[in-house]
Design a protein around this motif. Sequence first.
Motif, PDB file in Angstrom:
ATOM      1  N   ILE A   7       0.843  -1.207   0.000  1.00 55.61           N
ATOM      2  CA  ILE A   7       0.000   0.000   0.000  1.00 55.61           C
ATOM      3  C   ILE A   7       0.874   1.251   0.000  1.00 55.61           C
ATOM      4  O   ILE A   7       1.709   1.425   0.898  1.00 55.61           O
ATOM      5  N   GLY A  10       4.195   5.327  -4.346  1.00 57.03           N
ATOM      6  CA  GLY A  10       4.729   6.603  -4.837  1.00 57.03           C
ATOM      7  C   GLY A  10       6.168   6.471  -5.310  1.00 57.03           C
ATOM      8  O   GLY A  10       6.594   5.413  -5.777  1.00 57.03           O
ATOM      9  N   ASN A  11       6.930   7.556  -5.167  1.00 55.43           N
ATOM     10  CA  ASN A  11       8.320   7.589  -5.638  1.00 55.43           C
ATOM     11  C   ASN A  11       9.158   6.457  -5.051  1.00 55.43           C
ATOM     12  O   ASN A  11      10.048   5.927  -5.717  1.00 55.43           O
ATOM     13  N   MET A  12       8.883   6.113  -3.809  1.00 50.80           N
ATOM     14  CA  MET A  12       9.658   5.058  -3.140  1.00 50.80           C
ATOM     15  C   MET A  12       8.939   3.706  -3.223  1.00 50.80           C
ATOM     16  O   MET A  12       9.542   2.700  -3.592  1.00 50.80           O
ATOM     17  N   ASP A  31      -3.118   2.057  -4.093  1.00 49.57           N
ATOM     18  CA  ASP A  31      -2.715   3.452  -3.863  1.00 49.57           C
ATOM     19  C   ASP A  31      -3.962   4.291  -4.140  1.00 49.57           C
ATOM     20  O   ASP A  31      -4.877   3.856  -4.853  1.00 49.57           O
ATOM     21  N   LEU A  32      -3.998   5.499  -3.583  1.00 53.73           N
ATOM     22  CA  LEU A  32      -5.136   6.394  -3.863  1.00 53.73           C
ATOM     23  C   LEU A  32      -5.072   6.905  -5.299  1.00 53.73           C
ATOM     24  O   LEU A  32      -6.064   7.376  -5.841  1.00 53.73           O
ATOM     25  N   VAL A  33      -3.881   6.826  -5.915  1.00 59.17           N
ATOM     26  CA  VAL A  33      -3.698   7.320  -7.292  1.00 59.17           C
ATOM     27  C   VAL A  33      -3.747   6.123  -8.255  1.00 59.17           C
ATOM     28  O   VAL A  33      -2.832   5.285  -8.254  1.00 59.17           O
ATOM     29  N   MET A  64       4.011   2.195   2.498  1.00 56.56           N
ATOM     30  CA  MET A  64       5.017   3.237   2.246  1.00 56.56           C
ATOM     31  C   MET A  64       4.261   4.534   1.960  1.00 56.56           C
ATOM     32  O   MET A  64       4.016   4.900   0.808  1.00 56.56           O
ATOM     33  N   LEU A  65       3.866   5.214   3.051  1.00 57.65           N
ATOM     34  CA  LEU A  65       2.974   6.374   2.958  1.00 57.65           C
ATOM     35  C   LEU A  65       3.714   7.647   3.365  1.00 57.65           C
ATOM     36  O   LEU A  65       4.778   7.587   3.978  1.00 57.65           O
ATOM     37  N   PRO A  66       3.140   8.830   3.040  1.00 55.89           N
ATOM     38  CA  PRO A  66       3.884  10.074   3.277  1.00 55.89           C
ATOM     39  C   PRO A  66       4.202  10.379   4.748  1.00 55.89           C
ATOM     40  O   PRO A  66       5.354  10.655   5.071  1.00 55.89           O
ATOM     41  N   THR A  96       8.404   7.119   6.760  1.00 54.43           N
ATOM     42  CA  THR A  96       9.108   7.878   7.805  1.00 54.43           C
ATOM     43  C   THR A  96       8.056   8.693   8.551  1.00 54.43           C
ATOM     44  O   THR A  96       7.462   9.610   7.981  1.00 54.43           O
ATOM     45  N   VAL A 121      13.418   3.941   5.614  1.00 52.92           N
ATOM     46  CA  VAL A 121      14.564   3.659   4.746  1.00 52.92           C
ATOM     47  C   VAL A 121      15.433   4.889   4.545  1.00 52.92           C
ATOM     48  O   VAL A 121      14.983   6.023   4.657  1.00 52.92           O
ATOM     49  N   GLY A 124      17.077   7.037  -0.710  1.00 49.12           N
ATOM     50  CA  GLY A 124      16.402   7.823  -1.740  1.00 49.12           C
ATOM     51  C   GLY A 124      15.794   6.998  -2.864  1.00 49.12           C
ATOM     52  O   GLY A 124      15.796   5.759  -2.819  1.00 49.12           O
ATOM     53  N   LYS A 246       9.841  17.954   6.785  1.00 50.73           N
ATOM     54  CA  LYS A 246       9.020  17.015   7.565  1.00 50.73           C
ATOM     55  C   LYS A 246       9.891  16.268   8.576  1.00 50.73           C
ATOM     56  O   LYS A 246       9.549  16.172   9.755  1.00 50.73           O
TER      57      LYS A 246
HETATM   58  P1  NAD Z   1       5.075   9.833  -2.361  1.00 53.27           P
HETATM   59  O1  NAD Z   1       4.232  10.988  -1.991  1.00 53.27           O
HETATM   60  O2  NAD Z   1       5.744   9.801  -3.698  1.00 53.27           O
HETATM   61  O3  NAD Z   1       4.220   8.475  -2.226  1.00 53.27           O
HETATM   62  C1  NAD Z   1       3.267   8.221  -1.234  1.00 53.27           C
HETATM   63  C2  NAD Z   1       2.120   7.459  -1.853  1.00 53.27           C
HETATM   64  O4  NAD Z   1       1.193   7.087  -0.842  1.00 53.27           O
HETATM   65  C3  NAD Z   1       1.332   8.292  -2.884  1.00 53.27           C
HETATM   66  O5  NAD Z   1       1.304   7.599  -4.117  1.00 53.27           O
HETATM   67  C4  NAD Z   1      -0.064   8.419  -2.251  1.00 53.27           C
HETATM   68  O6  NAD Z   1      -1.097   8.428  -3.201  1.00 53.27           O
HETATM   69  C5  NAD Z   1      -0.101   7.160  -1.391  1.00 53.27           C
HETATM   70  N1  NAD Z   1      -1.089   7.209  -0.302  1.00 53.27           N
HETATM   71  C6  NAD Z   1      -1.294   8.165   0.633  1.00 53.27           C
HETATM   72  N2  NAD Z   1      -2.274   7.791   1.486  1.00 53.27           N
HETATM   73  C7  NAD Z   1      -2.704   6.577   1.080  1.00 53.27           C
HETATM   74  C8  NAD Z   1      -3.699   5.651   1.548  1.00 53.27           C
HETATM   75  N3  NAD Z   1      -4.457   5.923   2.608  1.00 53.27           N
HETATM   76  N4  NAD Z   1      -3.871   4.507   0.860  1.00 53.27           N
HETATM   77  C9  NAD Z   1      -3.108   4.221  -0.224  1.00 53.27           C
HETATM   78  N5  NAD Z   1      -2.155   5.040  -0.713  1.00 53.27           N
HETATM   79  C10 NAD Z   1      -1.947   6.201  -0.067  1.00 53.27           C
HETATM   80  O7  NAD Z   1       6.166   9.705  -1.190  1.00 53.27           O
HETATM   81  P2  NAD Z   1       7.562   8.906  -1.251  1.00 53.27           P
HETATM   82  O8  NAD Z   1       8.633   9.816  -1.761  1.00 53.27           O
HETATM   83  O9  NAD Z   1       7.326   7.574  -1.889  1.00 53.27           O
HETATM   84  O10 NAD Z   1       7.856   8.761   0.315  1.00 53.27           O
HETATM   85  C11 NAD Z   1       7.175   7.795   1.105  1.00 53.27           C
HETATM   86  C12 NAD Z   1       7.808   7.783   2.482  1.00 53.27           C
HETATM   87  O11 NAD Z   1       9.206   7.478   2.366  1.00 53.27           O
HETATM   88  C13 NAD Z   1       7.742   9.142   3.215  1.00 53.27           C
HETATM   89  O12 NAD Z   1       7.479   8.896   4.562  1.00 53.27           O
HETATM   90  C14 NAD Z   1       9.142   9.734   3.013  1.00 53.27           C
HETATM   91  O13 NAD Z   1       9.518  10.620   4.059  1.00 53.27           O
HETATM   92  C15 NAD Z   1       9.992   8.474   3.008  1.00 53.27           C
HETATM   93  N6  NAD Z   1      11.271   8.608   2.274  1.00 53.27           N
HETATM   94  C16 NAD Z   1      11.316   9.216   1.060  1.00 53.27           C
HETATM   95  C17 NAD Z   1      12.523   9.329   0.392  1.00 53.27           C
HETATM   96  C18 NAD Z   1      12.624  10.008  -0.957  1.00 53.27           C
HETATM   97  O14 NAD Z   1      13.749  10.274  -1.425  1.00 53.27           O
HETATM   98  N7  NAD Z   1      11.504  10.268  -1.629  1.00 53.27           N
HETATM   99  C19 NAD Z   1      13.693   8.798   0.962  1.00 53.27           C
HETATM  100  C20 NAD Z   1      13.603   8.129   2.195  1.00 53.27           C
HETATM  101  C21 NAD Z   1      12.378   8.041   2.851  1.00 53.27           C
END
Ligand code: NAD
Length: 297
Positions: A7, A10-12, A31-33, A64-66, A96, A121, A124, A246
């Motif tokens: 669930i 996103g980017n990660m 995912d919601l998207v 892996m949520l925001p 995180t 994690v 990146g 954050k």
């Molecule tokens: P992102 O915003 O790209 O992805 C998050 C995904 O979660 C989105 O696709 C969103 O639609 C989905 N989402 C939110 N609520 C939801 C729900 N209730 N049900 C289903 N899907 C839901 O964020 P990201 O960059 O993938 O980061 C995710 C986590 O990893 C964060 O906590 C971030 O701090 C951490 N992180 C990110 C990085 C980075 O470089 N991007 C590095 C290390 C850690």
Amino acid sequence: MSMIGFIGLGNMGGPMAQNLIKAGHMLKVFDLVPSAIAVLVKDGAQQAASAEQAVAGVDVVISMLPASQHVESLYLGEAGLLKHIPPNALIIDCSTIAASASRKVAQAAESIGLHMIDAPVSGGTGGAIAGTLTFIVGGQAQALERARPYLEKMGKNIFHAGDAGAGQVAKIANNMLLGITMAGTAEALALGVANGLDPSVLSDIISRSSGRNWVTELYNPWPGVMDNVPAAKGYAGGFGVDLMLKDLGLAAEAAMRSHSVIALGELARNMYALHSTQGNGKLDFSSIVNMIKPADK
Ligand code: NAD
């Protein structure tokens, strides 16, 4: 091979899920998207219409949520997902979030007999794609051992930081230091350049002297010093200012609970907050150098 409910794609989460599919696991993804789901379905995952559907009959749940509020609202409450997760399934939350939020969800899971670990994690989006992430785990050692075969498909280093929430504490301590180091390195480079130095020469000198750090060695913020870093691409991609903000906010929250002194962490948080309010929230965090260096350099 196991059935995994994943669930948050996103980017990660997206590339992490892809690496589990490549390793031969069966994934149900949500995912919601919808477009984020479609990418994974092309790679062979099963589409779930809801989070409940994604966890039905699975061996492992990975999220892996925001931020904290997303994790709490997903798992807890009347309609919370915990009630729908099979009794023997293991929960791995890689988001995180605040250590307090992680502990709250882990305790709720334990209270109905489910095991959960926090596994934020480092590494990146590049690490997520390459499968070389570092997992910083909080929770019971036995639960980590159950999670290890899955984590090994997404990462190279796995650390056990301690009990529930400890993974989050270690992760934010690391990221607070990274935020401070980036701002400090930007300041040192700007000082040198303003006093006539070439930023590449100064970066080389620092990298081989006592100021050396991850930023000067691998992630230089000054444009033109390194290829293949966000500074070489107008600060696109990488780790966003708002994500750093954050994490520094989570550090401040943890510091208030523990009466810890984080003078430099708070200063860094304020610098990234100002940088964000000036319209830079989506840029890579190394763009903080633009707040420090003269506009004509
Ligand atoms: P992102 O915003 O790209 O992805 C998050 C995904 O979660 C989105 O696709 C969103 O639609 C989905 N989402 C939110 N609520 C939801 C729900 N209730 N049900 C289903 N899907 C839901 O964020 P990201 O960059 O993938 O980061 C995710 C986590 O990893 C964060 O906590 C971030 O701090 C951490 N992180 C990110 C990085 C980075 O470089 N991007 C590095 C290390 C850690």
